[in-house]
Motif scaffolding. Sequence first.
Motif, PDB file in Angstrom:
ATOM      1  N   HIS A  99       0.816  -1.215   0.000  1.00 42.39           N
ATOM      2  CA  HIS A  99       0.000   0.000   0.000  1.00 42.39           C
ATOM      3  C   HIS A  99       0.849   1.265   0.000  1.00 42.39           C
ATOM      4  O   HIS A  99       0.450   2.312   0.535  1.00 42.39           O
ATOM      5  CB  HIS A  99      -0.958   0.007   1.195  1.00 42.39           C
ATOM      6  CG  HIS A  99      -2.077  -0.984   1.056  1.00 42.39           C
ATOM      7  ND1 HIS A  99      -1.944  -2.310   1.417  1.00 42.39           N
ATOM      8  CD2 HIS A  99      -3.348  -0.848   0.571  1.00 42.39           C
ATOM      9  CE1 HIS A  99      -3.083  -2.936   1.177  1.00 42.39           C
ATOM     10  NE2 HIS A  99      -3.940  -2.081   0.660  1.00 42.39           N
ATOM     11  N   ARG A 103      -1.874   4.327   7.280  1.00 40.03           N
ATOM     12  CA  ARG A 103      -3.331   4.402   7.359  1.00 40.03           C
ATOM     13  C   ARG A 103      -3.973   3.338   6.455  1.00 40.03           C
ATOM     14  O   ARG A 103      -4.889   2.612   6.857  1.00 40.03           O
ATOM     15  CB  ARG A 103      -3.800   5.796   6.963  1.00 40.03           C
ATOM     16  CG  ARG A 103      -5.299   6.023   7.162  1.00 40.03           C
ATOM     17  CD  ARG A 103      -5.674   7.447   6.762  1.00 40.03           C
ATOM     18  NE  ARG A 103      -4.965   8.428   7.581  1.00 40.03           N
ATOM     19  CZ  ARG A 103      -5.387   8.818   8.778  1.00 40.03           C
ATOM     20  NH1 ARG A 103      -6.500   8.336   9.285  1.00 40.03           N
ATOM     21  NH2 ARG A 103      -4.690   9.714   9.464  1.00 40.03           N
ATOM     22  N   ALA A 104      -3.476   3.233   5.192  1.00 41.38           N
ATOM     23  CA  ALA A 104      -4.028   2.235   4.265  1.00 41.38           C
ATOM     24  C   ALA A 104      -3.744   0.821   4.761  1.00 41.38           C
ATOM     25  O   ALA A 104      -4.570  -0.082   4.603  1.00 41.38           O
ATOM     26  CB  ALA A 104      -3.445   2.429   2.870  1.00 41.38           C
ATOM     27  N   ARG A 109      -6.248  -0.075   7.424  1.00 39.03           N
ATOM     28  CA  ARG A 109      -7.553  -0.426   6.833  1.00 39.03           C
ATOM     29  C   ARG A 109      -7.523  -1.828   6.238  1.00 39.03           C
ATOM     30  O   ARG A 109      -8.480  -2.593   6.361  1.00 39.03           O
ATOM     31  CB  ARG A 109      -7.933   0.595   5.761  1.00 39.03           C
ATOM     32  CG  ARG A 109      -8.391   1.945   6.317  1.00 39.03           C
ATOM     33  CD  ARG A 109      -9.134   2.748   5.246  1.00 39.03           C
ATOM     34  NE  ARG A 109      -8.286   3.040   4.106  1.00 39.03           N
ATOM     35  CZ  ARG A 109      -7.552   4.145   3.991  1.00 39.03           C
ATOM     36  NH1 ARG A 109      -7.565   5.063   4.950  1.00 39.03           N
ATOM     37  NH2 ARG A 109      -6.803   4.345   2.919  1.00 39.03           N
ATOM     38  N   TYR A 158      -7.587  -4.272   9.062  1.00 39.08           N
ATOM     39  CA  TYR A 158      -8.691  -4.093  10.025  1.00 39.08           C
ATOM     40  C   TYR A 158      -8.176  -3.964  11.459  1.00 39.08           C
ATOM     41  O   TYR A 158      -8.651  -4.623  12.377  1.00 39.08           O
ATOM     42  CB  TYR A 158      -9.686  -5.273   9.935  1.00 39.08           C
ATOM     43  CG  TYR A 158     -10.329  -5.409   8.586  1.00 39.08           C
ATOM     44  CD1 TYR A 158     -11.377  -4.585   8.202  1.00 39.08           C
ATOM     45  CD2 TYR A 158      -9.860  -6.370   7.680  1.00 39.08           C
ATOM     46  CE1 TYR A 158     -11.951  -4.711   6.943  1.00 39.08           C
ATOM     47  CE2 TYR A 158     -10.426  -6.498   6.422  1.00 39.08           C
ATOM     48  CZ  TYR A 158     -11.471  -5.660   6.063  1.00 39.08           C
ATOM     49  OH  TYR A 158     -12.040  -5.784   4.831  1.00 39.08           O
ATOM     50  N   PRO A 191      -5.424   2.343  13.779  1.00 35.47           N
ATOM     51  CA  PRO A 191      -4.348   3.079  13.094  1.00 35.47           C
ATOM     52  C   PRO A 191      -3.055   3.134  13.889  1.00 35.47           C
ATOM     53  O   PRO A 191      -1.960   3.184  13.311  1.00 35.47           O
ATOM     54  CB  PRO A 191      -4.935   4.471  12.886  1.00 35.47           C
ATOM     55  CG  PRO A 191      -6.414   4.238  12.817  1.00 35.47           C
ATOM     56  CD  PRO A 191      -6.693   3.111  13.783  1.00 35.47           C
TER      57      PRO A 191
END
Length: 404
Positions: free
Chosen positions: A348, A353-354, A357, A360, A363
Motif C-alpha cells: 500500500h 493508514r491504508a 484499513r 482491520y 491506526p
Amino acid sequence: MSITQIKRLLAESAEEINKETFESVWGIPGYDTAHMPKEDLAARIPISIQALLASLENGARLTGAARQAAKEIGTSRALSGVPLEAMLQSWNTSERICVQHVLRHAGAFPVADIRQVITELNVVFSEVARLSATEYRRTQNEVTAYYDRLSTDLVARLVGEQQATPDEIRQQAQAIGSDPAQPHAAIVVVVAAGDAGLSLRIERHLLALLAGHTTGRILLGRIDQHLVLLCPMPGDGPGDRPDDGHEILHRLLRRSVTDPHRPGSFLLATSRDSAPLDDITDVCGKAREAAQIAARRGWTDRVVTFEDVCLDVMLARNPDATAVLSARLAPLLDRPELLATLREYLRHGMSARATARALYVHPNTVPYRLRTIEHLLGRDLTDVTSLTDLLLALHHLDSTPPRQ
C-alpha cells in the motif's frame, strides 16, 4: 435445361442443407467435444457445401475451392484424432442429405434428369471423400514419421541437448520441410499428472489448435522430460505488424488452456520473443526456465512467459542470494501478524493508514508494529535499499513452496 434447374434449386437450398448436415454429423463418434469445438464443424460445413455445389454446377468437376476444403478437412480431422471412418461417414451423410433435397423435386422433372444429378453428386462426393482420406493418411504418416524421429532429434539439437553447428541445423530443418530462417517460438508443456496418455491428448489438442495458424511445420521434442513445441510464428500477412504474430500466438495458447473441452490440466511456458531455428537456443532456455518456475509454484491451466517470472529466474540463478533472502525475514516467521503488516505496508505504498484499513486494525497499531519490525530486522523501513531487499525477500518467500 432441367438438369441446370435442379442444380440451381439445390444451390438455393444450401442453408437448409448446411443445417441438416450439422445436425446429422454432430454426434457421430469422433465428431464431439472431445475432438473439436462445435463451432469448428459449424464453420466448415457451409464452406464445403458451397464448394461442392459449385463443383456440381461445374459438370461434377471439382473446383479448386472444393479440393482445398476436402484437403483441409482431412488434415484437421487427422490432427484432431477423429477416426477416418467417422470422417468418411460425415461425407456420406452430407451426400445423402443433398440427394434427399434433389428427390423433393422428383415430380417436377424427368426421372432421367433427377438420376443424372444424383449420379453427378455421387461423383463429386466420392472425389472429395477420396481427397480427404488421402490427406488424412498423409497427415498421419507425416506426424508419426517426422514428428517422432527427425523432429525430436532436431529439437534436441536446438535446445542444446546435442551439439550441432548452424549448418547442420539448417540442413536437418530443410530435410523435414522446415524453413530454418523463419522465426519460431518455444512452448514447453507441463502436464499436471504424469500420465502418458494425457500428454498425447494434450499434444494433439495443441497441434489441432495451432496448425491452422502457422505457415510452417511445428517441431516437437523434449526439454526436461516435458513436451516442447517449436512453433513458426503466425502472421506475416499483408498489414501485419511485427508484434502481431506474438499476440496471435499467445491468444491461441491462452485459448488452449482455458478451453472447457481440453483433455486435462496443463501449463504452457514460453517467452515473448522468437528466433530462427539456428539461433533459437536462448529462446528455448527462457521457456525452460519459465516452466521450471511455474512447475515449482504448482501453477496449471495458464500460460506463463519468461517475462512473468524473470525475477524468480534471477533469484533461482543465484542460490547464494536466495539463501540471504531466506534468512532476511527469519525473525518474523514466528510473528505472522508482523509479516502480514510488512507485506501490506509495502503493498500500500508505505501508507500506515491504508495498511491499518487493509488489516482491520487500529491506526496506532501499524506504527507500533513497524517499529517492532525495524528492531527485529535491524532495518530502517525508510531506507530505499532496505525496502528493496525486503521486497525481494517477501517475493522469494511467497514464491517458495512450503516444506512438506
